[in-house]
Design a protein around this motif. Structure first.
Motif, PDB file in Angstrom:
ATOM      1  N   PRO A 295       0.828  -1.213   0.000  1.00 55.03           N
ATOM      2  CA  PRO A 295       0.000   0.000   0.000  1.00 55.03           C
ATOM      3  C   PRO A 295       0.863   1.264   0.000  1.00 55.03           C
ATOM      4  CG  PRO A 295      -0.749  -1.544   1.678  1.00 55.03           C
ATOM      5  CD  PRO A 295       0.548  -2.064   1.157  1.00 55.03           C
ATOM      6  N   SER A 296       0.349   2.326  -0.558  1.00 56.37           N
ATOM      7  CA  SER A 296       1.085   3.589  -0.608  1.00 56.37           C
ATOM      8  C   SER A 296       1.133   4.233   0.768  1.00 56.37           C
ATOM      9  CB  SER A 296       0.430   4.545  -1.612  1.00 56.37           C
ATOM     10  OG  SER A 296      -0.890   4.833  -1.202  1.00 56.37           O
ATOM     11  N   GLY A 297       2.059   5.121   0.941  1.00 53.43           N
ATOM     12  CA  GLY A 297       2.171   5.854   2.201  1.00 53.43           C
ATOM     13  C   GLY A 297       2.907   5.069   3.274  1.00 53.43           C
ATOM     14  N   THR A 298       2.978   5.667   4.458  1.00 53.18           N
ATOM     15  CA  THR A 298       3.707   5.046   5.556  1.00 53.18           C
ATOM     16  C   THR A 298       2.774   4.315   6.530  1.00 53.18           C
ATOM     17  OG1 THR A 298       3.583   7.108   6.804  1.00 53.18           O
ATOM     18  CG2 THR A 298       5.560   6.744   5.480  1.00 53.18           C
ATOM     19  N   TYR A 299       1.475   4.497   6.376  1.00 54.65           N
ATOM     20  CA  TYR A 299       0.520   3.860   7.269  1.00 54.65           C
ATOM     21  C   TYR A 299      -0.853   3.830   6.597  1.00 54.65           C
ATOM     22  CZ  TYR A 299      -2.116   2.745  11.480  1.00 54.65           C
ATOM     23  OH  TYR A 299      -2.927   2.128  12.397  1.00 54.65           O
ATOM     24  N   GLY A 300      -1.631   2.800   6.894  1.00 53.66           N
ATOM     25  CA  GLY A 300      -2.980   2.722   6.340  1.00 53.66           C
ATOM     26  C   GLY A 300      -2.989   2.371   4.866  1.00 53.66           C
ATOM     27  N   ASN A 301      -4.027   2.754   4.168  1.00 51.68           N
ATOM     28  CA  ASN A 301      -4.215   2.519   2.737  1.00 51.68           C
ATOM     29  C   ASN A 301      -4.197   1.043   2.360  1.00 51.68           C
ATOM     30  OD1 ASN A 301      -4.333   5.326   2.233  1.00 51.68           O
ATOM     31  ND2 ASN A 301      -2.102   5.408   2.147  1.00 51.68           N
ATOM     32  N   LYS A 302      -4.460   0.154   3.318  1.00 52.59           N
ATOM     33  CA  LYS A 302      -4.402  -1.276   3.030  1.00 52.59           C
ATOM     34  C   LYS A 302      -5.514  -1.724   2.083  1.00 52.59           C
ATOM     35  CE  LYS A 302      -1.730  -2.792   6.999  1.00 52.59           C
ATOM     36  NZ  LYS A 302      -1.647  -3.725   8.127  1.00 52.59           N
ATOM     37  N   HIS A 303      -6.518  -0.882   1.872  1.00 55.18           N
ATOM     38  CA  HIS A 303      -7.567  -1.200   0.910  1.00 55.18           C
ATOM     39  C   HIS A 303      -7.001  -1.313  -0.516  1.00 55.18           C
ATOM     40  CE1 HIS A 303      -7.282   3.201   0.775  1.00 55.18           C
ATOM     41  NE2 HIS A 303      -7.705   3.092  -0.478  1.00 55.18           N
ATOM     42  N   GLU A 304      -5.824  -0.726  -0.741  1.00 55.41           N
ATOM     43  CA  GLU A 304      -5.193  -0.779  -2.065  1.00 55.41           C
ATOM     44  C   GLU A 304      -4.679  -2.175  -2.407  1.00 55.41           C
ATOM     45  OE1 GLU A 304      -3.515   3.796  -1.903  1.00 55.41           O
ATOM     46  OE2 GLU A 304      -2.085   2.156  -1.862  1.00 55.41           O
ATOM     47  N   CYS A 305      -4.471  -3.002  -1.394  1.00 50.66           N
ATOM     48  CA  CYS A 305      -3.917  -4.341  -1.617  1.00 50.66           C
ATOM     49  C   CYS A 305      -4.587  -5.304  -0.637  1.00 50.66           C
ATOM     50  CB  CYS A 305      -2.404  -4.304  -1.415  1.00 50.66           C
ATOM     51  SG  CYS A 305      -1.603  -5.884  -1.700  1.00 50.66           S
TER      52      CYS A 305
ATOM     53  N   CYS B 103      -4.673  -8.567  -0.409  1.00 52.01           N
ATOM     54  CA  CYS B 103      -3.816  -9.655   0.078  1.00 52.01           C
ATOM     55  C   CYS B 103      -2.964  -9.164   1.232  1.00 52.01           C
ATOM     56  CB  CYS B 103      -2.934 -10.173  -1.061  1.00 52.01           C
ATOM     57  SG  CYS B 103      -1.657 -11.327  -0.542  1.00 52.01           S
ATOM     58  N   TYR B 104      -2.363  -8.007   1.070  1.00 48.34           N
ATOM     59  CA  TYR B 104      -1.525  -7.391   2.107  1.00 48.34           C
ATOM     60  C   TYR B 104      -2.356  -7.141   3.364  1.00 48.34           C
ATOM     61  CZ  TYR B 104       2.284  -4.231   3.674  1.00 48.34           C
ATOM     62  OH  TYR B 104       3.331  -3.630   4.353  1.00 48.34           O
ATOM     63  N   ARG B 105      -3.562  -6.656   3.175  1.00 50.84           N
ATOM     64  CA  ARG B 105      -4.462  -6.360   4.296  1.00 50.84           C
ATOM     65  C   ARG B 105      -4.891  -7.633   5.026  1.00 50.84           C
ATOM     66  NH1 ARG B 105      -9.175  -4.401   1.727  1.00 50.84           N
ATOM     67  NH2 ARG B 105      -9.730  -6.585   1.536  1.00 50.84           N
ATOM     68  N   ASN B 106      -5.131  -8.715   4.296  1.00 50.94           N
ATOM     69  CA  ASN B 106      -5.685  -9.938   4.869  1.00 50.94           C
ATOM     70  C   ASN B 106      -4.643 -10.943   5.341  1.00 50.94           C
ATOM     71  OD1 ASN B 106      -8.238  -8.914   4.297  1.00 50.94           O
ATOM     72  ND2 ASN B 106      -8.294  -9.904   2.298  1.00 50.94           N
ATOM     73  N   PHE B 107      -3.355 -10.689   5.104  1.00 52.30           N
ATOM     74  CA  PHE B 107      -2.286 -11.612   5.498  1.00 52.30           C
ATOM     75  C   PHE B 107      -2.139 -11.557   7.019  1.00 52.30           C
ATOM     76  CE2 PHE B 107       2.367 -12.845   4.218  1.00 52.30           C
ATOM     77  CZ  PHE B 107       2.106 -14.149   4.571  1.00 52.30           C
ATOM     78  N   LYS B 108      -2.364 -12.692   7.692  1.00 51.08           N
ATOM     79  CA  LYS B 108      -2.352 -12.743   9.156  1.00 51.08           C
ATOM     80  C   LYS B 108      -1.193 -13.604   9.676  1.00 51.08           C
ATOM     81  CE  LYS B 108      -6.485 -10.767   9.307  1.00 51.08           C
ATOM     82  NZ  LYS B 108      -6.548  -9.364   9.296  1.00 51.08           N
ATOM     83  N   ASN B 109      -0.762 -13.316  10.918  1.00 51.95           N
ATOM     84  CA  ASN B 109       0.248 -14.148  11.559  1.00 51.95           C
ATOM     85  C   ASN B 109      -0.443 -15.341  12.229  1.00 51.95           C
ATOM     86  OD1 ASN B 109      -0.795 -13.266  14.048  1.00 51.95           O
ATOM     87  ND2 ASN B 109       0.849 -11.797  14.399  1.00 51.95           N
ATOM     88  N   SER B 110       0.320 -16.173  12.932  1.00 48.52           N
ATOM     89  CA  SER B 110      -0.247 -17.382  13.549  1.00 48.52           C
ATOM     90  C   SER B 110      -1.261 -17.059  14.651  1.00 48.52           C
ATOM     91  CB  SER B 110       0.871 -18.251  14.112  1.00 48.52           C
ATOM     92  OG  SER B 110       1.605 -17.524  15.106  1.00 48.52           O
ATOM     93  N   LYS B 111      -1.234 -15.840  15.173  1.00 48.80           N
ATOM     94  CA  LYS B 111      -2.182 -15.449  16.215  1.00 48.80           C
ATOM     95  C   LYS B 111      -3.421 -14.752  15.657  1.00 48.80           C
ATOM     96  CE  LYS B 111       1.512 -14.973  19.557  1.00 48.80           C
ATOM     97  NZ  LYS B 111       2.345 -14.078  20.345  1.00 48.80           N
ATOM     98  N   GLY B 112      -3.498 -14.665  14.319  1.00 53.26           N
ATOM     99  CA  GLY B 112      -4.661 -14.053  13.682  1.00 53.26           C
ATOM    100  C   GLY B 112      -4.594 -12.541  13.580  1.00 53.26           C
ATOM    101  N   LYS B 113      -3.453 -11.967  13.913  1.00 52.25           N
ATOM    102  CA  LYS B 113      -3.284 -10.510  13.825  1.00 52.25           C
ATOM    103  C   LYS B 113      -2.620 -10.160  12.497  1.00 52.25           C
ATOM    104  CE  LYS B 113      -3.312  -9.806  18.692  1.00 52.25           C
ATOM    105  NZ  LYS B 113      -3.325  -8.755  19.632  1.00 52.25           N
ATOM    106  N   PRO B 114      -2.792  -8.915  12.009  1.00 53.14           N
ATOM    107  CA  PRO B 114      -2.166  -8.518  10.738  1.00 53.14           C
ATOM    108  C   PRO B 114      -0.652  -8.707  10.755  1.00 53.14           C
ATOM    109  CG  PRO B 114      -3.717  -6.865  11.468  1.00 53.14           C
ATOM    110  CD  PRO B 114      -3.580  -7.846  12.596  1.00 53.14           C
ATOM    111  N   LYS B 115      -0.141  -9.349   9.722  1.00 58.67           N
ATOM    112  CA  LYS B 115       1.296  -9.594   9.630  1.00 58.67           C
ATOM    113  C   LYS B 115       2.012  -8.414   8.964  1.00 58.67           C
ATOM    114  CE  LYS B 115       4.602 -13.075   8.355  1.00 58.67           C
ATOM    115  NZ  LYS B 115       4.647 -14.408   8.929  1.00 58.67           N
ATOM    116  N   CYS B 116       1.312  -7.746   8.067  1.00 59.55           N
ATOM    117  CA  CYS B 116       1.939  -6.728   7.231  1.00 59.55           C
ATOM    118  C   CYS B 116       1.838  -5.334   7.864  1.00 59.55           C
ATOM    119  CB  CYS B 116       1.297  -6.710   5.870  1.00 59.55           C
ATOM    120  SG  CYS B 116       1.265  -8.338   5.083  1.00 59.55           S
ATOM    121  N   PRO B 117       2.958  -4.595   7.869  1.00 60.13           N
ATOM    122  CA  PRO B 117       2.956  -3.255   8.458  1.00 60.13           C
ATOM    123  C   PRO B 117       2.228  -2.232   7.579  1.00 60.13           C
ATOM    124  CG  PRO B 117       5.106  -3.745   7.559  1.00 60.13           C
ATOM    125  CD  PRO B 117       4.269  -4.974   7.402  1.00 60.13           C
TER     126      PRO B 117
END
Length: 92
Positions: free
Chosen positions: A66-76, A78-92
């Motif tokens: 995603p563009s920018g330094t924070y947020g904008n995860k709606h642009e991608c 897959c990036y938004r939905n990628f989770k770690n083993s605890k179910g939390k967002p993996k991608c910064p």
């Protein structure tokens, strides 16, 4: 019968080489793409190395950042939905 086989072999060889070349180009461009996008994405992060590591993992899998330094995860998505083993967002 031999006449029809002769043109096929060079054609198959040429197509194989073109396919391998295009795969190599995508692979090389992909890492440069991810490095540049993740540098921007993580430029204001408190833990730069960690941010770059996880952004790189996400970028390689999703082929986008995603563009920018924070947020904008709606642009991608897959990036938004990628989770770690605890179910939390993996991608910064």
């Amino acid at each position: 019968m031999k006449k029809s086989v002769v043109p096929v072999l060079p054609t198959l060889l040429l197509l194989s080489l073109l396919f391998l070349y295009s795969f190599f180009e995508v692979t090389m461009a992909g890492s440069g793409f991810c490095d540049g996008k993740c540098k921007v994405r993580c430029s204001k992060a408190g833990l730069q190395e960690r941010c770059l590591k996880y952004c790189g993992i996400c970028c390689e899998k999703c082929k986008c950042v995603p563009s920018g330094t924070y947020g904008n995860k709606h642009e991608c998505s897959c990036y938004r939905n990628f989770k770690n083993s605890k179910g939390k967002p993996k991608c910064p």
